[in-house]
Write a protein that holds these residues in place. Sequence first.
Motif, short mmCIF file in Angstrom:
data_model
loop_
_atom_site.label_atom_id
_atom_site.label_comp_id
_atom_site.label_asym_id
_atom_site.label_seq_id
_atom_site.Cartn_x
_atom_site.Cartn_y
_atom_site.Cartn_z
N VAL A 1 7.73 -9.10 -11.42
CA VAL A 1 7.89 -7.70 -11.06
C VAL A 1 7.39 -7.54 -9.63
N THR A 2 8.29 -7.15 -8.72
CA THR A 2 7.93 -7.01 -7.31
C THR A 2 7.94 -5.55 -6.91
N VAL A 3 6.81 -5.07 -6.40
CA VAL A 3 6.68 -3.71 -5.88
C VAL A 3 6.58 -3.82 -4.36
N ALA A 4 7.36 -3.01 -3.64
CA ALA A 4 7.40 -3.14 -2.18
C ALA A 4 7.40 -1.79 -1.50
N ARG A 5 6.71 -1.71 -0.38
CA ARG A 5 6.79 -0.57 0.54
C ARG A 5 6.14 -1.00 1.85
N THR A 6 6.88 -0.90 2.94
CA THR A 6 6.39 -1.33 4.25
C THR A 6 5.16 -0.54 4.66
N GLY A 7 4.15 -1.25 5.14
CA GLY A 7 2.92 -0.61 5.60
C GLY A 7 1.86 -0.46 4.55
N VAL A 8 2.20 -0.76 3.30
CA VAL A 8 1.24 -0.66 2.20
C VAL A 8 0.61 -2.04 1.97
N SER A 9 -0.67 -2.05 1.60
CA SER A 9 -1.35 -3.33 1.40
C SER A 9 -2.01 -3.46 0.03
N LEU A 10 -1.74 -2.49 -0.88
CA LEU A 10 -2.31 -2.56 -2.22
C LEU A 10 -1.29 -2.04 -3.23
#
Length: 281
Positions: free
Chosen positions: A78-87
């Motif tokens: 399961v991959t969660v992604a959002r640019t600029g996020v680190s957690l």
Amino acid sequence: MKRVTLIIIALTSIAFTSAIMKEDGRAGATASPGETSCNTSSCHTGNAVNSAGGSIVIDAPTMPGWEYIPGQIYPVNVTVARTGVSLFGFGFEALRSTGANGGLLSITNAVQTRILTAVVSGNVRTNVVHKLNGGASPNLHTFTFNWTAPVTGTGIITFYAAGNAANNNGTTSGDFIYTTSQIVTESTSGLEDLADNYQLTIYPNPVVEIFDIRFKMDVPEFVEISLIDLSGKVSAAILSKALAAGEHTINHQISESLSPGIYFLSIQVGEDVMVKRIAVL
């Protein structure tokens, strides 16, 4: 005395908000039937679910065509992604159309993930969730675990997942919640043999308005028939009753509110479950 009291309150408040942000994930928040996602008044708020700029994806690299073989173990990502996020955080569950667990979930990375349960609509649902800071990485994070497919005749299973792209500000506000689902079907080889045993036929297929479900039973059995959409939700409960031995024809008229597309017809006769793919025009 007042100054000391205020300092204690302030420190307690800081510790509480920090704990909220950095705790383990929780079960029962995947947006599956009967559940909400983490975007609620008591959890992560401030942005609409599935806001632009991020995503959540379920992948099972050793399960071609999203078709499982009963009893086999499948790695799931399961991959969660959002640019600029680190957690990042997540929750995942695998359910039958009844809302009960479908198969067995197990941990492969004990540093990042753990098993938790939640009681939803009378079912004790098993979830894989993130652990404390288990999803710390820039721009995206992939959580991995195993799913053991259920026994032969279980039929349709739906994977549900919710992810959190956290802004790591020490509070529950401003985070981004994403949800997704994936339907998986039992290997057709065994199901076709079972359908032959019951002389099961669906006609016509594709369906415009009305179709017939025909089958034969050697002994009396309780029969449940449901029409299920690609997200795993029941679109129509067609039959749920005990039937006598012999040949049966069930007529079903498609609701005008049902959107055209691909659906699954789940037919359970006693302990046997058969699944047929049908197209609604």
